[in-house]
Write a protein that holds these residues in place. Structure first.
Motif, mmCIF file in Angstrom:
data_model
loop_
_atom_site.group_PDB
_atom_site.id
_atom_site.type_symbol
_atom_site.label_atom_id
_atom_site.label_comp_id
_atom_site.label_asym_id
_atom_site.label_seq_id
_atom_site.Cartn_x
_atom_site.Cartn_y
_atom_site.Cartn_z
ATOM 1 N N LEU A 98 -7.161 8.266 -69.426
ATOM 2 C CA LEU A 98 -6.764 7.252 -70.408
ATOM 3 C C LEU A 98 -5.260 7.052 -70.484
ATOM 4 C CD1 LEU A 98 -9.255 8.205 -73.277
ATOM 5 C CD2 LEU A 98 -9.456 6.369 -71.594
ATOM 6 N N ALA A 99 -4.486 8.075 -70.116
ATOM 7 C CA ALA A 99 -3.029 7.944 -70.168
ATOM 8 C C ALA A 99 -2.527 6.856 -69.228
ATOM 9 C CB ALA A 99 -2.373 9.284 -69.824
ATOM 10 N N LEU A 100 -3.297 6.568 -68.183
ATOM 11 C CA LEU A 100 -2.877 5.523 -67.243
ATOM 12 C C LEU A 100 -2.842 4.166 -67.933
ATOM 13 C CD1 LEU A 100 -2.076 4.767 -64.385
ATOM 14 C CD2 LEU A 100 -4.497 4.574 -63.797
ATOM 15 N N LYS A 101 -3.726 3.969 -68.925
ATOM 16 C CA LYS A 101 -3.716 2.709 -69.673
ATOM 17 C C LYS A 101 -2.383 2.520 -70.387
ATOM 18 C CE LYS A 101 -7.290 2.010 -72.254
ATOM 19 N NZ LYS A 101 -8.403 2.276 -73.201
ATOM 20 N N GLU A 102 -1.863 3.599 -70.969
ATOM 21 C CA GLU A 102 -0.594 3.513 -71.689
ATOM 22 C C GLU A 102 0.551 3.159 -70.748
ATOM 23 O OE1 GLU A 102 0.135 7.060 -73.915
ATOM 24 O OE2 GLU A 102 -1.967 7.271 -74.519
ATOM 25 N N VAL A 103 0.453 3.660 -69.535
ATOM 26 C CA VAL A 103 1.510 3.392 -68.556
ATOM 27 C C VAL A 103 1.456 1.939 -68.086
ATOM 28 C CG1 VAL A 103 2.359 3.974 -66.249
ATOM 29 C CG2 VAL A 103 1.609 5.795 -67.799
ATOM 30 N N LEU A 104 0.255 1.435 -67.862
ATOM 31 C CA LEU A 104 0.108 0.103 -67.259
ATOM 32 C C LEU A 104 0.176 -1.034 -68.268
ATOM 33 C CD1 LEU A 104 -2.764 0.803 -64.687
ATOM 34 C CD2 LEU A 104 -0.303 0.759 -64.294
ATOM 35 N N GLU A 105 -0.153 -0.777 -69.531
ATOM 36 C CA GLU A 105 -0.230 -1.877 -70.513
ATOM 37 C C GLU A 105 1.056 -2.689 -70.603
ATOM 38 O OE1 GLU A 105 -1.136 -2.618 -75.275
ATOM 39 O OE2 GLU A 105 -1.232 -0.599 -74.419
ATOM 40 N N PRO A 106 2.220 -2.091 -70.813
ATOM 41 C CA PRO A 106 3.427 -2.925 -70.943
ATOM 42 C C PRO A 106 3.806 -3.647 -69.652
ATOM 43 C CG PRO A 106 4.003 -0.589 -70.883
ATOM 44 C CD PRO A 106 2.530 -0.653 -70.996
ATOM 45 N N GLU A 107 3.291 -3.173 -68.523
ATOM 46 C CA GLU A 107 3.628 -3.785 -67.243
ATOM 47 C C GLU A 107 2.680 -4.917 -66.870
ATOM 48 O OE1 GLU A 107 6.342 -2.909 -65.814
ATOM 49 O OE2 GLU A 107 6.720 -1.193 -67.146
ATOM 50 N N LEU A 108 1.435 -4.867 -67.345
ATOM 51 C CA LEU A 108 0.426 -5.834 -66.916
ATOM 52 C C LEU A 108 0.159 -6.924 -67.935
ATOM 53 C CD1 LEU A 108 -2.237 -3.455 -65.269
ATOM 54 C CD2 LEU A 108 -0.305 -4.624 -64.197
ATOM 55 N N VAL A 109 0.363 -6.621 -69.219
ATOM 56 C CA VAL A 109 0.069 -7.606 -70.264
ATOM 57 C C VAL A 109 1.195 -8.637 -70.284
ATOM 58 C CG1 VAL A 109 -0.358 -7.997 -72.708
ATOM 59 C CG2 VAL A 109 -1.241 -5.925 -71.620
ATOM 60 N N ASN A 110 1.004 -9.659 -69.473
ATOM 61 C CA ASN A 110 2.020 -10.710 -69.341
ATOM 62 C C ASN A 110 1.303 -12.023 -69.086
ATOM 63 O OD1 ASN A 110 4.314 -12.209 -68.989
ATOM 64 N ND2 ASN A 110 4.774 -11.398 -66.938
ATOM 65 N N GLY A 111 1.129 -12.825 -70.136
ATOM 66 C CA GLY A 111 0.401 -14.077 -69.991
ATOM 67 C C GLY A 111 -1.098 -13.865 -70.129
ATOM 68 N N GLU A 112 -1.828 -14.984 -70.202
ATOM 69 C CA GLU A 112 -3.281 -14.911 -70.410
ATOM 70 C C GLU A 112 -3.977 -14.187 -69.274
ATOM 71 O OE1 GLU A 112 -7.075 -17.942 -71.000
ATOM 72 O OE2 GLU A 112 -5.020 -18.655 -71.309
ATOM 73 N N ASP A 113 -3.607 -14.503 -68.032
ATOM 74 C CA ASP A 113 -4.243 -13.843 -66.891
ATOM 75 C C ASP A 113 -3.941 -12.343 -66.886
ATOM 76 O OD1 ASP A 113 -5.362 -16.177 -66.021
ATOM 77 O OD2 ASP A 113 -3.772 -16.615 -64.557
ATOM 78 N N GLY A 114 -2.702 -11.992 -67.232
ATOM 79 C CA GLY A 114 -2.337 -10.582 -67.268
ATOM 80 C C GLY A 114 -3.134 -9.815 -68.302
ATOM 81 N N VAL A 115 -3.344 -10.420 -69.470
ATOM 82 C CA VAL A 115 -4.137 -9.776 -70.525
ATOM 83 C C VAL A 115 -5.571 -9.580 -70.057
ATOM 84 C CG1 VAL A 115 -5.101 -10.058 -72.830
ATOM 85 C CG2 VAL A 115 -2.702 -10.633 -72.406
ATOM 86 N N ARG A 116 -6.124 -10.620 -69.418
ATOM 87 C CA ARG A 116 -7.511 -10.544 -68.954
ATOM 88 C C ARG A 116 -7.670 -9.428 -67.901
ATOM 89 N NH1 ARG A 116 -7.848 -15.338 -67.367
ATOM 90 N NH2 ARG A 116 -8.573 -16.232 -69.346
ATOM 91 N N VAL A 117 -6.725 -9.376 -66.992
ATOM 92 C CA VAL A 117 -6.791 -8.348 -65.957
ATOM 93 C C VAL A 117 -6.658 -6.958 -66.569
ATOM 94 C CG1 VAL A 117 -5.585 -7.346 -63.982
ATOM 95 C CG2 VAL A 117 -5.969 -9.812 -64.086
ATOM 96 N N TYR A 118 -5.710 -6.810 -67.499
ATOM 97 C CA TYR A 118 -5.504 -5.508 -68.106
ATOM 98 C C TYR A 118 -6.735 -5.054 -68.888
ATOM 99 C CZ TYR A 118 -4.086 -1.828 -71.233
ATOM 100 O OH TYR A 118 -4.036 -0.650 -71.928
ATOM 101 N N LEU A 119 -7.335 -5.953 -69.656
ATOM 102 C CA LEU A 119 -8.508 -5.587 -70.453
ATOM 103 C C LEU A 119 -9.662 -5.144 -69.555
ATOM 104 C CD1 LEU A 119 -8.500 -8.336 -73.237
ATOM 105 C CD2 LEU A 119 -7.851 -5.924 -73.443
ATOM 106 N N ARG A 120 -9.824 -5.825 -68.432
ATOM 107 C CA ARG A 120 -10.900 -5.421 -67.511
ATOM 108 C C ARG A 120 -10.603 -4.063 -66.893
ATOM 109 N NH1 ARG A 120 -14.392 -3.576 -66.046
ATOM 110 N NH2 ARG A 120 -16.072 -4.164 -64.616
ATOM 111 N N LEU A 121 -9.352 -3.865 -66.534
ATOM 112 C CA LEU A 121 -8.971 -2.570 -65.979
ATOM 113 C C LEU A 121 -9.123 -1.471 -67.035
ATOM 114 C CD1 LEU A 121 -7.754 -0.851 -63.705
ATOM 115 C CD2 LEU A 121 -5.476 -1.496 -64.558
ATOM 116 N N ALA A 122 -8.778 -1.795 -68.290
ATOM 117 C CA ALA A 122 -8.890 -0.808 -69.364
ATOM 118 C C ALA A 122 -10.345 -0.395 -69.570
ATOM 119 C CB ALA A 122 -8.305 -1.370 -70.663
ATOM 120 N N ARG A 123 -11.260 -1.366 -69.518
ATOM 121 C CA ARG A 123 -12.682 -1.031 -69.663
ATOM 122 C C ARG A 123 -13.148 -0.130 -68.517
ATOM 123 N NH1 ARG A 123 -13.063 -6.449 -71.560
ATOM 124 N NH2 ARG A 123 -13.643 -7.202 -69.482
#
Length: 282
Positions: A98-123
Motif C-alpha cells: 500500500l505504501a506504493l500508492k502514497e508514492v505514486l499518488e502525487p505523481e500520477l493524479v494530474n488531470g482527469e485521465d491521470g485520476v482515472r489511471v491512478y484510481l484503477r492502479l490503486a484498486r
C-alpha cells in the motif's frame, strides 16, 4: 475502463522513474518497519516486485489483472511468508504494498485521465495487499500448527529407565492427538531399545475421567501388541477415588502408586523371566 494509451503511459512513467519511485517506496516502507528488516533485503524485495508489476502492466494493462500477474503474486506470497516468519504483523506486511500508492499518488493524479489511471492502479494495489494478508495468515497457521506439534512431541517423552524398561511420564491433559503421539513414540522406543516393559506414569495428569482412561487403555493395548508388559503408575489417592467413583475398569492392567514402585516391580519380573529362561536352557 482505462484507455490503453494511458496504461502504456503509466508504464513508461514507472519505468522512467524506476530508481526514484523505488527509493521513495523503500523509505516509506522502512519507516513503518522501524529498522527491523535490513535495508538491502527490503530494497531487493521491493525492486523485484516493482519490476514485476511494470512487466505485468506492460503485458496486460490495468483492466485485466489475470495470468500476467502470476509473477507478482508469487513474489507477494514469498514476501508475506518471510514477513510472517520474521514476526511482522499483517498490517505491516500489507503496507509494503500500500505504501506504493502514497508514492505514486502525487505523481500520477494530474488531470482527469491521470485520476482515472491512478484510481484503477490503486484498486489493483489494494487487491494485491489483500493477497499478502491471505498468504500471511496461511503461513502463520502453518507456523502455529508446526509449533503445536513440536510442543506435543516435547510434552510426551519416552525415556529408557533401565535395560528392558521404558517409561512415559505424562504431564497435563491426555487427549486423542496426544494419545496418538504417545503410542507412536512408545512403540518406536520399544522396538529400538528391545524393551519388554513399559511404564506409563500419570503423576502429572491432573484428573482422570472416562475419556482419559480410554486413552490410557489404548496405549497399554498398543504396547501389549508389541509384546511388552505395560504398567500404569502414579495412581494418587484422589485419582484412585475418582476411578472407583466413575466405575472405570483397568482390568488386568497392573497399577502402582509411584513410578519407583512400578520400576521395582518391572525389574523383579525381568529378573524372574531371566532365571526361568536360564533354567529352561539347563
Amino acid at each position: 475502463m482505462v484507455n490503453e494509451d494511458n496504461a502504456h503511459r503509466l508504464v513508461d512513467t514507472l519505468v522512467a522513474r524506476h530508481d526514484d519511485f523505488i527509493a521513495r517506496w523503500a523509505q516509506t516502507v522502512g519507516e513503518s518497519l522501524q529498522g527491523r528488516l535490513s535495508t538491502a533485503e527490503m530494497e531487493r524485495e521491493l525492486t523485484d516486485l516493482y519490476e514485476a508489476v511494470c512487466q505485468a502492466l506492460r503485458t496486460g494493462g490495468l483492466d485485466d489483472p489475470g495470468e500476467h500477474f502470476g509473477e507478482v503474486r508469487s513474489l507477494l506470497i514469498e514476501l508475506s511468508r518471510n514477513r510472517a516468519r520474521q514476526g511482522f504483523t499483517p498490517s505491516e506486511t500489507a503496507r509494503s504494498v500500500l505504501a506504493l500508492k502514497e508514492v505514486l499518488e502525487p505523481e500520477l493524479v494530474n488531470g482527469e485521465d491521470g485520476v482515472r489511471v491512478y484510481l484503477r492502479l490503486a484498486r489493483l494495489l489494494d487487491d494485491l495487499a489483500l493477497l499478502t494478508t491471505e498468504a500471511y495468515v496461511r503461513t502463520r497457521e502453518e507456523i502455529i500448527a508446526s509449533q503445536a506439534e513440536q510442543l506435543l512431541e516435547l510434552s510426551t517423552p519416552v525415556v529408557k529407565l533401565w535395560d528392558g524398561v521404558v517409561g512415559v511420564p505424562l504431564v497435563g491433559t491426555l487427549d486423542s492427538a496426544r494419545t496418538q503421539v504417545v503410542m507412536e513414540k512408545l512403540l518406536q522406543t520399544l522396538v529400538e531399545s528391545d524393551s519388554t516393559h513399559a511404564i506409563i506414569d500419570i503423576t502429572g495428569v491432573p484428573t482422570v475421567d472416562t475419556q482419559v482412561a480410554q486413552h490410557l487403555l489404548k496405549t497399554v493395548v498398543a504396547a501389549r501388541m508389541m509384546g511388552a508388559q505395560a504398567t500404569i503408575s502414579g495412581i494418587r489417592p484422589q485419582i484412585a477415588q475418582t476411578i472407583v467413583a466413575l466405575g472405570i475398569e483397568f482390568g488386568d492392567i497392573p497399577t502402582n502408586a509411584s513410578l519407583s514402585d512400578a520400576l521395582r516391580q518391572a525389574l523383579k519380573e525381568i529378573a524372574r523371566d531371566t532365571e526361568e529362561n536360564a533354567g529352561a536352557l539347563l
